[in-house]
Design a protein around this motif. Structure first.
Motif, PDB file in Angstrom:
ATOM      1  N   TYR A 121       0.824  -1.213   0.000  1.00  0.00           N
ATOM      2  CA  TYR A 121       0.000   0.000   0.000  1.00  0.00           C
ATOM      3  C   TYR A 121       0.858   1.263   0.000  1.00  0.00           C
ATOM      4  N   ASN A 122       0.250   2.341  -0.497  1.00  0.00           N
ATOM      5  CA  ASN A 122       0.811   3.699  -0.435  1.00  0.00           C
ATOM      6  C   ASN A 122       2.163   3.855  -1.123  1.00  0.00           C
ATOM      7  N   LYS A 123       2.388   3.100  -2.189  1.00  0.00           N
ATOM      8  CA  LYS A 123       3.647   3.225  -2.926  1.00  0.00           C
ATOM      9  C   LYS A 123       3.411   3.531  -4.403  1.00  0.00           C
ATOM     10  N   GLY A 124       2.149   3.661  -4.818  1.00  0.00           N
ATOM     11  CA  GLY A 124       1.843   3.989  -6.208  1.00  0.00           C
ATOM     12  C   GLY A 124       2.030   2.846  -7.187  1.00  0.00           C
ATOM     13  N   ILE A 125       2.242   1.648  -6.685  1.00  0.00           N
ATOM     14  CA  ILE A 125       2.535   0.496  -7.548  1.00  0.00           C
ATOM     15  C   ILE A 125       1.344   0.138  -8.432  1.00  0.00           C
ATOM     16  N   LEU A 126       0.163   0.158  -7.875  1.00  0.00           N
ATOM     17  CA  LEU A 126      -1.028  -0.270  -8.615  1.00  0.00           C
ATOM     18  C   LEU A 126      -1.257   0.583  -9.867  1.00  0.00           C
ATOM     19  N   THR A 127      -1.148   1.884  -9.732  1.00  0.00           N
ATOM     20  CA  THR A 127      -1.383   2.757 -10.884  1.00  0.00           C
ATOM     21  C   THR A 127      -0.271   2.626 -11.925  1.00  0.00           C
ATOM     22  N   GLU A 128       0.905   2.195 -11.515  1.00  0.00           N
ATOM     23  CA  GLU A 128       2.005   1.971 -12.459  1.00  0.00           C
ATOM     24  C   GLU A 128       1.862   0.637 -13.182  1.00  0.00           C
ATOM     25  N   ILE A 129       1.377  -0.388 -12.486  1.00  0.00           N
ATOM     26  CA  ILE A 129       1.367  -1.739 -13.045  1.00  0.00           C
ATOM     27  C   ILE A 129       0.125  -2.034 -13.872  1.00  0.00           C
ATOM     28  N   LEU A 130      -1.012  -1.448 -13.534  1.00  0.00           N
ATOM     29  CA  LEU A 130      -2.251  -1.727 -14.278  1.00  0.00           C
ATOM     30  C   LEU A 130      -2.123  -1.503 -15.792  1.00  0.00           C
ATOM     31  N   PRO A 131      -1.507  -0.408 -16.260  1.00  0.00           N
ATOM     32  CA  PRO A 131      -1.396  -0.216 -17.712  1.00  0.00           C
ATOM     33  C   PRO A 131      -0.582  -1.304 -18.424  1.00  0.00           C
ATOM     34  N   LEU A 132       0.235  -2.044 -17.680  1.00  0.00           N
ATOM     35  CA  LEU A 132       1.081  -3.082 -18.276  1.00  0.00           C
ATOM     36  C   LEU A 132       0.367  -4.426 -18.424  1.00  0.00           C
ATOM     37  N   LEU A 133      -0.868  -4.523 -17.922  1.00  0.00           N
ATOM     38  CA  LEU A 133      -1.528  -5.827 -17.827  1.00  0.00           C
ATOM     39  C   LEU A 133      -2.496  -6.159 -18.954  1.00  0.00           C
TER      40      LEU A 133
END
Length: 183
Positions: A121-133
């Motif tokens: 949580y709280n590291k911005g990972i989700l918004t970075e990884i979603l476009p790659l999926l």
């Protein structure tokens, strides 16, 4: 206590790591996730991208998924995933890789029916990884994200569209699929 909720490994207790950064998915949240996809899991291929203890991928296998790939950067997490897969007797249906999630996505040509995301949580990972999926999803595939309550995900990311959003206390669950697919 973390356990497999239903399926062939029903009731088996899963081990988890201790510590402040560890937040295993609660049974309530896990049941909600799997209730929404239960009729689509049979014979599916699953990716548990931030595997942790492996509980989401293991639950999918227990409920009829044919294979699961578990990815985590942490050696301790990977050891835990292996231990939990052996305990549930689901190891033969699994591939386990200790590596960075971004590197895995760059290297793999495999596509999945379900991709589970429960990053730190709280590291911005989700918004970075979603476009790659998007190109890692099979036709009518779904991406299921578990994330912190204060994060607001857009309704459209590349060609992914938000289909459902649930709130469970401080946890959000969102399900994405490709635009124009699914119901």
């Amino acid at each position: 206590m973390m356990r497999v909720i239903t399926g062939i490994a029903k009731g088996i207790r899963l081990e988890t790591m201790e510590g402040l950064d560890v937040r295993p998915t609660t049974d309530k949240v896990k049941e909600a996730i799997f209730s929404s996809i239960q009729f689509e899991l049979y014979n599916s291929d699953v990716l548990d991208l931030f595997a942790g203890s492996g509980q989401l991928g293991i639950e999918a296998l227990s409920r009829g998924a044919q294979s699961a790939v578990f990815i985590d950067n942490s050696k301790k997490s990977i050891e835990l995933v292996k231990k939990n897969l052996e305990k549930t007797k689901l190891i033969k249906q699994a591939q386990i890789f200790q590596m960075n999630s971004y590197d895995f996505l760059k290297q793999t040509n495999k596509k999945f029916d379900f991709i589970f995301l429960d990053p730190p949580y709280n590291k911005g990972i989700l918004t970075e990884i979603l476009p790659l999926l998007s190109d890692k999803l099979n036709y009518n595939g779904k991406i299921i994200c578990e994330y912190e309550q204060n994060l607001i995900l857009p309704e459209k990311i590349v060609d992914l569209i938000l289909k459902k959003n649930y709130k469970y206390g401080k946890i959000n669950i969102s399900i994405f699929c490709r635009y124009g697919e699914d119901e």
